[in-house]
Design an enzyme around this catalytic site. Structure first.
Site, mmCIF file in Angstrom:
data_model
loop_
_atom_site.group_PDB
_atom_site.id
_atom_site.type_symbol
_atom_site.label_atom_id
_atom_site.label_comp_id
_atom_site.label_asym_id
_atom_site.label_seq_id
_atom_site.Cartn_x
_atom_site.Cartn_y
_atom_site.Cartn_z
ATOM 1 N N ASP A 42 -79.800 71.097 54.308
ATOM 2 C CA ASP A 42 -80.991 70.481 55.380
ATOM 3 C C ASP A 42 -81.719 69.569 54.758
ATOM 4 O O ASP A 42 -82.976 69.320 54.618
ATOM 5 C CB ASP A 42 -81.933 71.612 55.575
ATOM 6 C CG ASP A 42 -81.505 72.947 55.981
ATOM 7 O OD1 ASP A 42 -80.540 72.930 56.883
ATOM 8 O OD2 ASP A 42 -82.140 74.156 56.115
ATOM 9 N N ASP A 73 -83.451 69.818 50.575
ATOM 10 C CA ASP A 73 -84.588 69.135 51.341
ATOM 11 C C ASP A 73 -84.681 67.701 50.720
ATOM 12 O O ASP A 73 -85.799 67.356 50.216
ATOM 13 C CB ASP A 73 -85.695 69.894 51.189
ATOM 14 C CG ASP A 73 -85.610 71.195 52.204
ATOM 15 O OD1 ASP A 73 -84.639 71.298 52.912
ATOM 16 O OD2 ASP A 73 -86.639 71.748 52.321
#
Length: 276
Positions: A204, A183
């Protein structure tokens, strides 16, 4: 590229890239960050201190905060519109912090650990950040190597470098390095443009529901230390949660996808959907 996508790219570029310090240099207030100030006007020994002072300026003119070469261990938030945070170069100026979602809820208004972990939070309209590295230095690899049953393992290991918060719009990240693992960059606001930059991470690491255009940049997938089966995906580059009301979410255009040593062949997925 079809016509509709080309038009949307043009709109994003117009909204993000054309903004900037429109006033002449004599109209722009400048703040300086230095190790020692010696009584200098608009001089501060920390980045956040300079930004806090800028919030007291209600002139609506652009303000530039000049940050010299060096390491700055701070957790920074930009709340004032028309701020340009200018470093001495992405290899010379480094802003870093090591917050992780597991215990970073105390930094967020809604006690949300993922957002609270950000090293740099931008929560304003018309903001430019250039010429610096922004890193989250949480030791992700050491934690990733632990077994899930190990009591020392942190379950919520998201650790943001940059949060584009809900009030952010027309944000320009130019010639920056955004460095993290899980992230790294969270687009949770409106329009933002990243250009001529470097973004690294693994799980991600570019995600959110904002309109984010990344152009002429390098995106590097980083290794994991957890154990995976042969051929199993270890990481994903993007995780958009684009709303149906938006014509565009995360776009990577005219950029290079690379990997650091130790990332196996076929182990990185381009993206997967994420819904909060």
């Amino acid at each position: 590229m079809n016509r509709s996508v080309a038009l949307l790219l043009t709109l994003l570029l117009a909204g993000c890239a054309s903004h900037g310090p429109a006033e002449t240099p004599t109209d722009m207030t400048r703040y300086q960050v230095r190790q020692t100030c010696g009584g200098r006007l608009n001089c501060f020994t920390g980045i956040q201190a300079a930004l806090d002072a800028s919030e007291r300026d209600v002139s609506q003119l652009w303000i530039r905060v000049d940050v010299p070469a060096g390491d700055f261990h701070e957790k920074v938030t930009i709340r004032r519109s028309r701020v340009h945070l200018q470093g001495a170069g992405l290899k010379r100026t480094r802003l870093h912090f090591d917050a992780v979602a597991q215990d970073a809820g105390r930094f967020h208004r809604d006690r949300w650990g993922t957002a609270g972990s950000a090293t740099l939070t931008i929560n304003a309209d018309q903001v430019t950040v250039s010429g610096m590295m922004v890193a989250n230095t949480f030791d992700y690899l050491a934690n990733d190597a632990l077994q899930d049953s190990d009591p020392r393992k942190i379950a919520n290991s998201q650790a943001l470098a940059v949060l584009l918060d809900v009030r952010s719009d027309r944000v320009l990240l130019d010639q920056v390095a955004l460095v993290g693992y899980q992230d790294t960059l969270f687009g949770n606001g409106k329009r933002a443009l990243v250009r001529n930059s470097f973004i690294s991470g693994n799980v991600d690491f570019i995600f959110g529901n904002g309109q984010l255009l990344i152009v002429d940049s390098t995106i590097e997938s980083r290794r994991r230390t957890a154990v995976f089966k042969l051929g199993e995906f270890q990481s994903f580059i993007v995780a958009p949660s684009t709303q149906l009301s938006q014509p565009m979410g995360i776009v990577i255009y005219r950029s290079r996808l690379t990997r650091e040593p130790g990332v196996p062949d076929g182990s990185v997925g381009l993206g997967r959907p994420w819904h909060p």
